[in-house]
Write an enzyme that holds these catalytic residues in place. Structure first.
Site, PDB file in Angstrom:
ATOM      1  CB  CYS A 100      -0.901  -0.006   1.121  1.00  0.00           C
ATOM      2  SG  CYS A 100      -1.566   1.628   1.555  1.00  0.00           S
ATOM      3  CB  CYS A 104      -5.090   6.310  -2.826  1.00  0.00           C
ATOM      4  SG  CYS A 104      -3.837   5.249  -3.241  1.00  0.00           S
ATOM      5  CB  THR A 191      -3.926   4.223   5.181  1.00  0.00           C
ATOM      6  OG1 THR A 191      -4.692   3.086   5.395  1.00  0.00           O
ATOM      7  CG2 THR A 191      -3.001   3.724   4.155  1.00  0.00           C
ATOM      8  CD  GLU A 257      -3.007   0.285   7.286  1.00  0.00           C
ATOM      9  OE1 GLU A 257      -2.284  -0.256   7.570  1.00  0.00           O
ATOM     10  OE2 GLU A 257      -3.548   0.718   6.115  1.00  0.00           O
ATOM     11  CG  HIS A 292     -10.241   4.364  -0.489  1.00  0.00           C
ATOM     12  ND1 HIS A 292      -9.272   5.069  -0.931  1.00  0.00           N
ATOM     13  CD2 HIS A 292      -9.861   3.432   0.390  1.00  0.00           C
ATOM     14  CE1 HIS A 292      -8.141   4.211  -0.382  1.00  0.00           C
ATOM     15  NE2 HIS A 292      -8.528   3.366   0.577  1.00  0.00           N
ATOM     16  CE1 TYR A 296      -8.640   0.618  -0.758  1.00  0.00           C
ATOM     17  CE2 TYR A 296      -9.614  -1.532  -0.064  1.00  0.00           C
ATOM     18  CZ  TYR A 296      -9.118  -0.334   0.094  1.00  0.00           C
ATOM     19  OH  TYR A 296      -8.616  -0.095   1.286  1.00  0.00           O
ATOM     20  CB  CYS A 299      -3.926  -0.364  -5.049  1.00  0.00           C
ATOM     21  SG  CYS A 299      -4.958  -0.707  -3.693  1.00  0.00           S
ATOM     22  CD  GLU A 447      -5.999  -1.068   3.042  1.00  0.00           C
ATOM     23  OE1 GLU A 447      -4.954  -1.547   2.326  1.00  0.00           O
ATOM     24  OE2 GLU A 447      -6.255   0.009   3.234  1.00  0.00           O
TER      25      GLU A 447
HETATM   26 FE1  SF4 Z   1      -3.375   1.906  -0.073  1.00  0.00          FE
HETATM   27 FE2  SF4 Z   1      -4.773   1.026  -2.158  1.00  0.00          FE
HETATM   28 FE3  SF4 Z   1      -6.041   2.615  -0.139  1.00  0.00          FE
HETATM   29 FE4  SF4 Z   1      -3.798   3.507  -2.151  1.00  0.00          FE
HETATM   30  S1  SF4 Z   1      -5.839   2.685  -2.402  1.00  0.00           S
HETATM   31  S2  SF4 Z   1      -4.192   3.920   0.187  1.00  0.00           S
HETATM   32  S3  SF4 Z   1      -2.558   1.826  -2.145  1.00  0.00           S
HETATM   33  S4  SF4 Z   1      -5.094   0.553   0.192  1.00  0.00           S
HETATM   34 FE    FE Z   2      -7.521   1.598   2.060  1.00  0.00          FE
END
Ligand code: SF4
Ligand code: FE
Length: 483
Positions: A100, A104, A191, A257, A292, A296, A299, A447
């Site tokens: 991660c 983001c 995060t 986190e 968000h 995902y 990422c 996550e």
């Molecule tokens: Fe982390 Fe993915 Fe959330 Fe970006 S979108 S903060 S990489 S978990």
């Molecule tokens: Fe997240």
């Protein structure tokens, strides 16, 4: 300065006065702490790639406020093309870090707050959007990393914020004066908090009139007096303290986190973007979560690429890469991973313009994206563990591998195919372990379940957006049913 260099980013964090606790002690220097530093390296990558001409198109954008080149993480999406590029950027960063990369949440928070503050002002005659735009301009100019903070600790889940035995279970306003507000409470699972310059706080659920004190959104410097952090530990995290590289699996990168505590934090009015307008909490939660959930699809697909690659390497080093069932398992992993990505791209391509001009994803498809993310990475992990074999969890430590006598025994017995050094096999297996069970499993596995909202939260949105009545109407027409 509109684009920080990675070195400037690291230096900027060194100047901050974070109050962080880990293992019962205050951390003096988070940047160089062996457990925290890999997570800083992941965020640093978002700065490094923005300077690489090869990735310029994905990593940077033109500010709609200034016309200057900025990091895409500070950008408000101006088109569906921007939304698609965001997902592609996230996949790229997942591939580059295998973890991660944290930045983001802030990007998703600024995009959600822009349209919501605009619409709030239109309806209520408030002036939040102007304040927010000033904050955004500062963040773009400084190329700051922002931690979007939404998840409250919530206490008794059956009770609304104002009915909790302890009033601090949701972040709330405890005092208002002509200069600003004072807030108290805590945000969980934050995060990248200790790698951020600013925190951007939002309410976590739709609030009713009686919870108006909890309908609060604001920005604060991440090291402000009145904020402190308790660092969350991760599975196998102390391996980072052993000085071993192989055993960590991914020694360079990671995520983190923390519990973020607001201990009577004072926030001047210029950084307050919602204060009591409970009618707009639902819209803010829905839009932030939607962005968000889109994220995902980028990422997790990028990190999934790393895991699929690691599993394929282990298969090769074990001499089983030609076996048809191994090939089929790798195909299945790719199929699942690309399905996640497809959803991320689809909800972006189907996005639309909001009243402020910022583009929003298609909320139904973004929720479907995240619902798939609650399942497919688990299956990808299962297949990776199947391919890797038991050695990924029973293998000796790096100290044994490097030992003058024991190391020779291990070199002999841990060897797979004869033309590949045994250390390659060990490294690939430790990477699988890291992604499925170790520190990176926080970002890739659990996550995937709970990040951006637990599965039930997406099902509520799918029920709301799914338009079942329309489906019934078209079925009736085709079946010849006339009411
Ligand atoms: Fe982390 Fe993915 Fe959330 Fe970006 S979108 S903060 S990489 S978990
Ligand atoms: Fe997240």
């Amino acid at each position: 300065m509109s684009l920080m260099t990675p070195e400037q980013y690291e230096e900027s964090l060194r100047k901050m006065k974070f109050k962080v606790y880990m293992f019962g002690e205050q951390v003096k220097n988070p940047v160089d702490h062996p457990i925290i530093r890999p997570s800083m390296n992941s965020v640093k990558m978002t700065y490094a790639l923005a300077h690489d001409p090869q990735y310029e198109d994905l990593m940077t954008a033109t500010s709609h406020l200034t016309g200057k080149k900025i990091n895409r993480f500070c950008h408000l999406h101006q088109s569906t093309e921007d939304l698609i590029k965001k997902v592609k950027m996230q996949r790229l960063l997942g591939q580059m870090t295998g973890s991660c990369f944290q930045r983001c949440v802030g990007m998703d928070a600024i995009n959600a707050l822009d349209s919501v503050t605009y619409e709030m002002d239109q309806k209520l005659g408030t002036d939040y959007h102007k304040r927010f735009t000033k904050f955004l301009l500062m963040a773009q100019e400084g190329d700051f990393t922002i931690d979007g903070a939404m998840t409250d600790v919530k206490g008794d889940r059956s009770l609304p914020p104002s009915k909790q035995a302890d009033p601090d279970m949701y972040v709330h306003v405890v005092e208002k004066n002509e200069k600003g507000i004072v807030v108290r409470g805590a945000k969980a699972h934050q995060t990248g908090a200790i790698n951020s310059h600013w925190v951007l706080v939002m309410p976590t659920i739709t609030m009713g009139k009686e919870d108006a004190d909890y309908a609060v959104s604001f920005a604060a410097p991440a090291d402000a007096e009145g904020i402190f952090y308790i660092y969350g530990r991760q599975s196998c995290d102390t391996r980072k303290l052993e000085g071993s590289e192989i055993d960590v699996g991914n020694a360079m990168y990671g995520g983190h986190e923390a519990l973020m505590v607001f201990d009577n934090l004072f926030v001047p009015w210029e950084y307050v973007f919602m204060c009591g307008e409970y009618e707009f909490t639902g819209m803010l939660v829905e839009r932030f979560a939607g962005y968000h959930r889109q994220s995902y699809g980028g990422c997790k697909a990028g990190v999934g690429d790393v895991l699929i690659g690691a599993a394929a390497l282990v298969a090769e080093y074990n001499g089983v890469d030609k076996a048809s069932h191994i090939r089929d398992k790798l195909i299945e992993m790719i199929h699942l991973n690309e399905t996640l990505y497809s959803c991320g791209i689809a909800c972006s391509a189907e996005g639309h313009r909001t009243a402020s001009g910022t583009y929003l994803i298609d909320l139904l498809l973004a929720n479907v994206c995240k619902q798939n993310v609650t399942r497919f990475p688990y299956e990808i992990c299962r297949l990776a563990e199947d391919i890797a074999g038991g050695m990924m969890v029973t293998m000796a430590s790096e100290k044994d591998l490097r030992h003058p006598e024991i190391g020779q025994v291990l070199a002999k017995y841990l060897k797979g195919v004869s033309d590949v050094p045994f250390e390659h096999r060990c490294r690939a297996m430790r990477l699988v372990e890291n992604l499925t069970l170790g520190t990176a499993a926080v970002g890739y596995r659990t996550e995937s379940m709970h990040g951006a909202g637990s599965p039930q939260a997406q099902r509520i949105m799918i029920a709301r957006q799914g338009n079942l009545e329309h489906k019934k109407a078209i079925a009736k027409r085709i079946a010849g049913i006339k009411d």
